[in-house]
Design a protein around this motif. Sequence first.
Motif, PDB file in Angstrom:
ATOM      1  N   UNK A 199      13.388  21.276 -54.247  1.00 15.60           N
ATOM      2  CA  UNK A 199      12.682  20.847 -55.457  1.00 15.60           C
ATOM      3  C   UNK A 199      11.585  19.845 -55.127  1.00 15.60           C
ATOM      4  N   UNK A 200      11.588  19.285 -53.906  1.00 11.05           N
ATOM      5  CA  UNK A 200      10.602  18.284 -53.491  1.00 11.05           C
ATOM      6  C   UNK A 200       9.537  18.932 -52.610  1.00 11.05           C
ATOM      7  N   UNK A 201       8.266  18.735 -52.958  1.00  8.44           N
ATOM      8  CA  UNK A 201       7.179  19.275 -52.142  1.00  8.44           C
ATOM      9  C   UNK A 201       6.988  18.457 -50.874  1.00  8.44           C
ATOM     10  N   UNK A 202       6.477  19.103 -49.850  1.00 12.75           N
ATOM     11  CA  UNK A 202       6.124  18.384 -48.625  1.00 12.75           C
ATOM     12  C   UNK A 202       4.810  17.647 -48.841  1.00 12.75           C
ATOM     13  N   UNK A 203       4.477  16.741 -47.925  1.00  9.17           N
ATOM     14  CA  UNK A 203       3.223  15.988 -48.042  1.00  9.17           C
ATOM     15  C   UNK A 203       2.023  16.931 -48.030  1.00  9.17           C
ATOM     16  N   UNK A 218      -1.793  28.766 -49.692  1.00  4.04           N
ATOM     17  CA  UNK A 218      -0.399  29.135 -49.917  1.00  4.04           C
ATOM     18  C   UNK A 218       0.197  29.689 -48.634  1.00  4.04           C
ATOM     19  N   UNK A 219      -0.570  30.519 -47.928  1.00  3.26           N
ATOM     20  CA  UNK A 219      -0.105  31.064 -46.654  1.00  3.26           C
ATOM     21  C   UNK A 219       0.086  29.956 -45.617  1.00  3.26           C
ATOM     22  N   UNK A 220      -0.792  28.950 -45.660  1.00  4.78           N
ATOM     23  CA  UNK A 220      -0.755  27.901 -44.636  1.00  4.78           C
ATOM     24  C   UNK A 220       0.372  26.899 -44.846  1.00  4.78           C
ATOM     25  N   UNK A 221       0.531  26.397 -46.059  1.00  5.89           N
ATOM     26  CA  UNK A 221       1.513  25.327 -46.290  1.00  5.89           C
ATOM     27  C   UNK A 221       2.594  25.701 -47.295  1.00  5.89           C
ATOM     28  N   UNK A 222       2.455  26.843 -47.960  1.00  6.68           N
ATOM     29  CA  UNK A 222       3.460  27.249 -48.924  1.00  6.68           C
ATOM     30  C   UNK A 222       3.378  26.469 -50.227  1.00  6.68           C
ATOM     31  N   UNK A 223       4.271  26.794 -51.146  1.00 10.06           N
ATOM     32  CA  UNK A 223       4.311  26.131 -52.448  1.00 10.06           C
ATOM     33  C   UNK A 223       5.432  25.094 -52.509  1.00 10.06           C
ATOM     34  N   UNK A 224       6.585  25.445 -51.955  1.00  9.04           N
ATOM     35  CA  UNK A 224       7.733  24.545 -51.881  1.00  9.04           C
ATOM     36  C   UNK A 224       8.426  24.787 -50.542  1.00  9.04           C
ATOM     37  N   UNK A 225       8.933  23.741 -49.909  1.00 11.42           N
ATOM     38  CA  UNK A 225       9.593  23.912 -48.608  1.00 11.42           C
ATOM     39  C   UNK A 225      11.021  24.421 -48.776  1.00 11.42           C
ATOM     40  N   UNK A 226      11.634  24.875 -47.696  1.00  6.94           N
ATOM     41  CA  UNK A 226      13.053  25.239 -47.785  1.00  6.94           C
ATOM     42  C   UNK A 226      13.916  23.993 -47.948  1.00  6.94           C
ATOM     43  N   UNK A 227      15.128  24.183 -48.404  1.00  3.37           N
ATOM     44  CA  UNK A 227      16.069  23.079 -48.465  1.00  3.37           C
ATOM     45  C   UNK A 227      16.302  22.533 -47.057  1.00  3.37           C
ATOM     46  N   UNK A 228      16.504  21.228 -46.959  1.00  5.05           N
ATOM     47  CA  UNK A 228      16.851  20.622 -45.686  1.00  5.05           C
ATOM     48  C   UNK A 228      18.367  20.558 -45.559  1.00  5.05           C
TER      49      UNK A 228
END
Length: 297
Positions: A199-203, A218-228
């Motif tokens: 639910x938290x975006x990366x920097x 979107x291809x480069x950094x995505x919209x949301x990261x995977x869960x840690x």
Amino acid sequence: GAVFREAVRRGVLVSCPVLDVPEGDRPVIELPSRQSQVLPPGLLKLLRDPGVIEGCIPFLREAEWWAVRDRAAMLVLSHLGITTRELMALQGGDVVFQLVQVPEADGQSEGSDAPPSPARLVDATSDRSVAVSLAVDRDEEVIPRTLELNDAVRQVLLPWLVLRREVLSARLQRRLSGVPVSETQLDAVCRAAPLFMSRQRSAAQIAADRVVGSLASVDEVGLLPPMEASNVYSMVKRALDAVYRLPELAGQHPKLRGLNQASGAAIIRNTVLLDWVNTVGEETAALRGGLRSVASL
């Protein structure tokens, strides 16, 4: 031990600091807590019940989509016994739909890899003409495999796919500042994005959202990261604590019995593997668990 070994593997530490402590001075784990780390009898059955998990992880508001995510992730863990790393590495495209018994013009039947439309994803939960499986192949320490989803997992995972698509669509529209997006473009984003995103975006994602973006961003950094790993641990711990509060498990919480028992996804995997050993045998259990031999059980 395991934490320090993982830190060494990732290069955070040069060596395990415990090895520098004289053996007689090393902390000792009490014998009851050193028993096999598996869940108490009856708990796995509850974790595998969609109704129980839905009750333990309430979905109160539409904006709190991660509750539906957590329900689906818990069912995947408790039925498929995958590792934490495998769960975090899953992408939307790893959910594979196979149409079976599709009538041909000549009366023959043939399978197809065409997925159901987004509107039919929930219907696919009970549609026997659609087989749904999960391709698990991104943990280098475990053998890649494809696991077919049973009705319980489908019941929770497929509604998550519908809601996940809505979440990603809204995020994509925000990134592109209202530029129209085709269903084909959204399909591609949904396939590439983490199946269980954080639910938290990366920097980098926050920075990309602050400027007029493009599909390239979107291809480069995505919209949301995977869960840690910490997210997965917290999710599992919350779910286990909620299940332990059920009347069926009164007094069974490890803390009430003086045990220092694990609360992460690994103990669910251990319990699933043990259940498979007892029900389908060691060889099938090792195969389903992605283990290289029964000696790893």
